[in-house]
Design a protein around this motif. Sequence first.
Motif, PDB file in Angstrom:
ATOM      1  N   LYS A 114       0.840  -1.201   0.000  1.00 55.95           N
ATOM      2  CA  LYS A 114       0.000   0.000   0.000  1.00 55.95           C
ATOM      3  C   LYS A 114       0.877   1.254   0.000  1.00 55.95           C
ATOM      4  O   LYS A 114       0.629   2.192  -0.764  1.00 55.95           O
ATOM      5  CB  LYS A 114      -0.931   0.003   1.210  1.00 55.95           C
ATOM      6  N   ALA A 115       1.905   1.265   0.841  1.00 53.13           N
ATOM      7  CA  ALA A 115       2.809   2.416   0.907  1.00 53.13           C
ATOM      8  C   ALA A 115       3.524   2.619  -0.429  1.00 53.13           C
ATOM      9  O   ALA A 115       3.670   3.761  -0.894  1.00 53.13           O
ATOM     10  CB  ALA A 115       3.817   2.226   2.034  1.00 53.13           C
ATOM     11  N   LEU A 116       3.934   1.538  -1.061  1.00 55.10           N
ATOM     12  CA  LEU A 116       4.612   1.619  -2.354  1.00 55.10           C
ATOM     13  C   LEU A 116       3.687   2.226  -3.413  1.00 55.10           C
ATOM     14  O   LEU A 116       4.086   3.103  -4.177  1.00 55.10           O
ATOM     15  CB  LEU A 116       5.071   0.223  -2.781  1.00 55.10           C
ATOM     16  N   ILE A 117       2.453   1.768  -3.443  1.00 53.76           N
ATOM     17  CA  ILE A 117       1.487   2.295  -4.412  1.00 53.76           C
ATOM     18  C   ILE A 117       1.209   3.772  -4.146  1.00 53.76           C
ATOM     19  O   ILE A 117       1.208   4.592  -5.061  1.00 53.76           O
ATOM     20  CB  ILE A 117       0.189   1.464  -4.397  1.00 53.76           C
ATOM     21  N   LEU A 118       0.996   4.138  -2.893  1.00 55.48           N
ATOM     22  CA  LEU A 118       0.726   5.536  -2.560  1.00 55.48           C
ATOM     23  C   LEU A 118       1.919   6.439  -2.856  1.00 55.48           C
ATOM     24  O   LEU A 118       1.744   7.562  -3.335  1.00 55.48           O
ATOM     25  CB  LEU A 118       0.317   5.664  -1.086  1.00 55.48           C
ATOM     26  N   ASP A 119       3.124   5.955  -2.586  1.00 58.12           N
ATOM     27  CA  ASP A 119       4.330   6.749  -2.844  1.00 58.12           C
ATOM     28  C   ASP A 119       4.529   7.040  -4.325  1.00 58.12           C
ATOM     29  O   ASP A 119       5.168   8.022  -4.681  1.00 58.12           O
ATOM     30  CB  ASP A 119       5.578   6.039  -2.302  1.00 58.12           C
ATOM     31  N   ASN A 120       4.002   6.168  -5.186  1.00 59.25           N
ATOM     32  CA  ASN A 120       4.210   6.304  -6.625  1.00 59.25           C
ATOM     33  C   ASN A 120       2.949   6.688  -7.393  1.00 59.25           C
ATOM     34  O   ASN A 120       2.965   6.724  -8.622  1.00 59.25           O
ATOM     35  CB  ASN A 120       4.782   4.997  -7.182  1.00 59.25           C
ATOM     36  N   ALA A 121       1.872   6.993  -6.694  1.00 60.29           N
ATOM     37  CA  ALA A 121       0.580   7.252  -7.335  1.00 60.29           C
ATOM     38  C   ALA A 121       0.585   8.444  -8.289  1.00 60.29           C
ATOM     39  O   ALA A 121      -0.203   8.485  -9.233  1.00 60.29           O
ATOM     40  CB  ALA A 121      -0.498   7.445  -6.276  1.00 60.29           C
ATOM     41  N   LEU A 122       1.465   9.408  -8.082  1.00 61.68           N
ATOM     42  CA  LEU A 122       1.493  10.593  -8.945  1.00 61.68           C
ATOM     43  C   LEU A 122       2.318  10.387 -10.214  1.00 61.68           C
ATOM     44  O   LEU A 122       2.285  11.223 -11.124  1.00 61.68           O
ATOM     45  CB  LEU A 122       2.015  11.799  -8.172  1.00 61.68           C
ATOM     46  N   LEU A 123       3.036   9.284 -10.294  1.00 63.89           N
ATOM     47  CA  LEU A 123       3.805   8.976 -11.498  1.00 63.89           C
ATOM     48  C   LEU A 123       2.867   8.477 -12.593  1.00 63.89           C
ATOM     49  O   LEU A 123       1.758   8.010 -12.309  1.00 63.89           O
ATOM     50  CB  LEU A 123       4.839   7.885 -11.201  1.00 63.89           C
ATOM     51  N   ASN A 124       3.307   8.541 -13.852  1.00 63.98           N
ATOM     52  CA  ASN A 124       2.482   7.973 -14.912  1.00 63.98           C
ATOM     53  C   ASN A 124       2.474   6.445 -14.762  1.00 63.98           C
ATOM     54  O   ASN A 124       3.286   5.875 -14.039  1.00 63.98           O
ATOM     55  CB  ASN A 124       2.963   8.415 -16.305  1.00 63.98           C
ATOM     56  N   LYS A 125       1.563   5.805 -15.449  1.00 61.86           N
ATOM     57  CA  LYS A 125       1.363   4.359 -15.262  1.00 61.86           C
ATOM     58  C   LYS A 125       2.610   3.547 -15.613  1.00 61.86           C
ATOM     59  O   LYS A 125       2.926   2.566 -14.942  1.00 61.86           O
ATOM     60  CB  LYS A 125       0.162   3.863 -16.080  1.00 61.86           C
ATOM     61  N   GLU A 126       3.335   3.930 -16.654  1.00 59.55           N
ATOM     62  CA  GLU A 126       4.546   3.201 -17.035  1.00 59.55           C
ATOM     63  C   GLU A 126       5.612   3.297 -15.947  1.00 59.55           C
ATOM     64  O   GLU A 126       6.275   2.317 -15.610  1.00 59.55           O
ATOM     65  CB  GLU A 126       5.091   3.711 -18.367  1.00 59.55           C
TER      66      GLU A 126
END
Length: 71
Positions: free
Chosen positions: A29-41
Amino acid sequence: GDQIYLCSDGYADQFGGEKGKKFKYKQMKALILDNALLNKEAQKKELESKLVAWMKDFEQVDDICVMGVKI
């Protein structure tokens, strides 16, 4: 702008790290939240590189599926 993530239990259940333990959902969950603002790739690359670094010499124990949808 909402994002929805669906996943199998494979990523969180993967063994690795220094103590050979499971990755767990809290870290995922933390990993996903930390990277949520990046583009999908870029998110995909981060998830893949983190998993490879976590697994090191451990074999994959289950299927791994992560899907993100931006609304």
